[in-house]
Motif scaffolding. Structure first.
Motif, PDB file in Angstrom:
ATOM      1  N   ILE A  30       0.817  -1.220   0.006  1.00  0.00           N
ATOM      2  CA  ILE A  30       0.085  -0.009  -0.150  1.00  0.00           C
ATOM      3  C   ILE A  30       0.675   1.135  -0.173  1.00  0.00           C
ATOM      4  O   ILE A  30       0.564   2.168  -0.723  1.00  0.00           O
ATOM      5  N   ALA A  55       0.172  -6.226  -3.233  1.00  0.00           N
ATOM      6  CA  ALA A  55      -0.235  -6.798  -2.056  1.00  0.00           C
ATOM      7  C   ALA A  55      -0.071  -8.134  -1.490  1.00  0.00           C
ATOM      8  O   ALA A  55      -0.936  -8.882  -0.777  1.00  0.00           O
ATOM      9  N   SER A  59       0.265  -6.022   3.216  1.00  0.00           N
ATOM     10  CA  SER A  59      -0.866  -5.153   2.773  1.00  0.00           C
ATOM     11  C   SER A  59      -2.009  -6.103   2.261  1.00  0.00           C
ATOM     12  O   SER A  59      -3.276  -5.464   2.291  1.00  0.00           O
ATOM     13  N   SER A  60      -2.065  -7.403   2.329  1.00  0.00           N
ATOM     14  CA  SER A  60      -3.300  -8.488   2.409  1.00  0.00           C
ATOM     15  C   SER A  60      -3.572  -9.100   3.587  1.00  0.00           C
ATOM     16  O   SER A  60      -4.171  -9.987   3.496  1.00  0.00           O
ATOM     17  N   SER A  62      -3.853  -7.735   6.572  1.00  0.00           N
ATOM     18  CA  SER A  62      -4.344  -6.864   7.509  1.00  0.00           C
ATOM     19  C   SER A  62      -5.485  -7.290   8.306  1.00  0.00           C
ATOM     20  O   SER A  62      -6.149  -8.370   7.830  1.00  0.00           O
ATOM     21  N   LYS A  64      -8.047  -5.583   7.905  1.00  0.00           N
ATOM     22  CA  LYS A  64      -9.023  -4.929   7.039  1.00  0.00           C
ATOM     23  C   LYS A  64      -9.737  -3.939   7.392  1.00  0.00           C
ATOM     24  O   LYS A  64     -10.939  -3.775   7.108  1.00  0.00           O
ATOM     25  N   ASP A 168      -8.287  -4.382   1.576  1.00  0.00           N
ATOM     26  CA  ASP A 168      -7.144  -4.142   1.885  1.00  0.00           C
ATOM     27  C   ASP A 168      -6.323  -4.242   0.461  1.00  0.00           C
ATOM     28  O   ASP A 168      -5.519  -3.360  -0.183  1.00  0.00           O
ATOM     29  N   ILE A 374      -2.438   1.150   6.974  1.00  0.00           N
ATOM     30  CA  ILE A 374      -3.033   1.183   5.784  1.00  0.00           C
ATOM     31  C   ILE A 374      -4.136   2.489   5.814  1.00  0.00           C
ATOM     32  O   ILE A 374      -4.269   3.354   4.796  1.00  0.00           O
ATOM     33  N   THR A 375      -4.496   2.929   6.931  1.00  0.00           N
ATOM     34  CA  THR A 375      -5.262   4.297   7.103  1.00  0.00           C
ATOM     35  C   THR A 375      -4.560   5.441   6.717  1.00  0.00           C
ATOM     36  O   THR A 375      -5.432   6.248   6.021  1.00  0.00           O
TER      37      THR A 375
END
Length: 518
Positions: A30, A55, A59-60, A62, A64, A168, A374-375
């Motif tokens: 990400i 990802a 990044s995959s 999380s 989510k 995500d 991610i946020t």
């Protein structure tokens, strides 16, 4: 686009002619995808390389969530929480198809954090980020429906607050797609195996899945390699020790649906950590996560028996009906590449992002990224480009806060209204399949379906609602190159398909690749 950017595009020959990029981004998670998108949208010539699929790793893996991080308030990370909460609503507006509001229920349990402390934390959570669209916190009676039949009877009072859910891996893919739309060169399954700094540019050696190598030059490098960020630094700056990372493993279990309502739970543990139980993919409940130090091979990460037991023990303290690891239908695990701040406890290591810029004199810079959520990826990208201070990029030319991601340009960012209109247009399609397509692709659904006027027009049906047209779309537009890319990253349809059906998609890929291109 600014006049300055237009002039620069005219002055620089095309990448195909020069082989020189403004920016090389290493890492297709990400952070890398977000930086590539931002820089390309400002007019920079960008190349992003990722040794696996987009990802593929952290990044995959999380939980989510697009959230502020309620528990970070306990560690006084107010800036991180505030920035995250502001970003939460921005992301909700630019990607309302893959991000949506979710209500979380936090039960109060005697002997743990007192009710007044929970309420104070949630009051701060509601107000420090300038919440505008999401509902505020409220107190709930856990003895009433829908919680009475889910939770243990000792639990009487709880608090319900707002955060958001995100797909995500799709968030990464959409950022890469938008970077591509702005002229970036996105290279998946391409590893940067060597970096050499010259007086004015970096020379990078890239190696693809066919073991072919290529040399490119770049004026600046972003090292967003996640768990491998120190490895990349070692190639770029040899002879210097690079031990900035603390890898913390997080694992999740997926169960058949544990409750029928659409709210999520956040459970406190006796070790001061928390575990989420979240509605997942319609028919399942996602539970996690863990925090364990990790020093193994980041390419191969699996949940341990100890972690599975921990997750089950944690939720069994709250659920009326106990679960065991054997009840889970799927699991996944990843490592968080956190900046080592010498914290004793893995759960208290900062989740904030940290930059390390190496730019001696007039030498071309390399910016390495540690941590992050991610946020906050979009804000991280803005800060990264500001930190690099590339003279040809206007630091004030920020644009990603309000520009929708691919498929996210829904009228009024209103998914319900958009879905209703699509149900009229696609009356011939199963409503569940259509809803999934709308959630995954938003306004790009017509690009997926093409001129189809019936289910038969969608081509081969692989099962789980996946068709040949959708698979071809993902290959053509979203960099998918394998069945795994489609089943477990561009979607989670692997959960909804049988082993035989998944094998059918693999055979289709093999047959497709065997056909010579014209």
């Amino acid at each position: 686009m600014s006049q300055r950017t237009i002039q620069r595009r005219k002055l620089i020959p095309s990448v195909q002619e020069t082989g020189t990029f403004d920016l090389l981004v290493i890492g297709g998670g990400i952070n890398g995808a977000g930086i590539a998108r931002d820089a390309a949208g400002r007019g920079a010539k960008v190349l992003l390389c990722e040794k696996d699929d987009l990802a593929s790793h952290t990044s995959s893996a999380s939980t989510k969530l697009v959230h502020g991080g309620l528990r970070y308030l306990e560690h006084y990370e107010f800036r991180l929480v505030r920035e995250s909460l502001i970003e939460r609503e921005r992301l909700l507006n630019i990607a309302p198809h893959i991000i949506w509001p979710l209500r979380f229920v936090l039960p109060h349990d005697k002997g743990l954090r007192p009710a007044w402390l929970l309420r104070l934390g949630l009051f701060l959570y509601d107000h420090i980020g300038g919440r505008k669209e999401l509902p505020a916190t409220r107190t709930v009676d856990l003895r009433a429906s829908p919680h009475a039949d889910v939770l243990e009877r000792r639990l009487v009072k709880g608090f319900e607050y707002s955060d958001c859910w995100v797909d995500d891996a799709r968030l990464v893919a959409l950022n890469a797609m938008d970077a591509d739309a702005h002229g970036a060169d996105i290279r998946t399954r391409t590893e940067c195996v060597a970096l050499e700094r010259g007086d004015k540019v970096w020379t990078a050696t890239l190696r693809n899945a066919n073991n072919q190598t290529e040399h490119i030059t770049a004026r600046a490098v972003v090292n967003a390699a996640g768990p491998w960020v120190d490895n990349v630094l070692g190639r770029a700056i040899p002879g210097k020790e690079h031990q900035n990372l603390r890898l913390v493993k997080g694992s999740h279990l997926v169960f058949p649906k544990l409750f029928d309502h659409d709210q999520a739970y956040i459970f406190q543990n006796k070790d001061n950590r928390i575990v989420f139980a979240i509605p997942y993919e319609g028919a399942f409940t996602l539970v996690g996560t863990t925090d364990q130090a990790f020093d193994g091979d980041a390419n191969v990460i699996e949940i341990s028996d100890e972690e599975s037991a921990y997750i089950c023990d944690a939720i069994n303290e709250y659920l009326d009906k106990d679960v065991t690891p054997s009840d889970a239908v799927w699991s996944y695990a990843g490592v968080r590449p956190l900046y080592d701040d010498n914290s004793r406890n893995n759960s208290t290591v900062t989740r904030d992002y940290v930059f390390e810029l190496d730019s001696p004199g007039d030498a071309p810079p390399i910016l390495s990224i540690f941590g992050g959520k991610i946020t906050t990826y979009r804000k991280l990208a803005e800060h990264a480009l500001q930190k690099l201070a590339m003279p040809w990029l206007d630091p004030q030319q920020t644009w990603t806060a309000s520009k929708a991601l691919p498929g996210g340009d829904l009228p009024g960012a209103n998914f319900a209204r958009f879905l209703a209109a699509m149900e009229e247009q696609y009356a011939w399609m199963d409503s569940g399949v259509l809803r999934r397509l709308c959630r995954a692709y938003g306004s790009r659904v017509p690009l997926v379906t093409g001129d189809a006027r019936s289910w038969a027009d969608m081509g081969q049906d692989f099962g789980g609602g996946l068709t040949e047209r959708e698979a071809e779309y993902l290959i053509a537009h979203e960099f998918a190159q394998s069945a795994e890319d489609i089943l477990w990253r561009r979607s989670k349809l692997g959960l909804h398909m049988s082993g035989k059906e998944r094998e059918g998609l693999q055979r289709w890929f093999a047959k497709r690749e065997a056909v010579p291109t014209q």
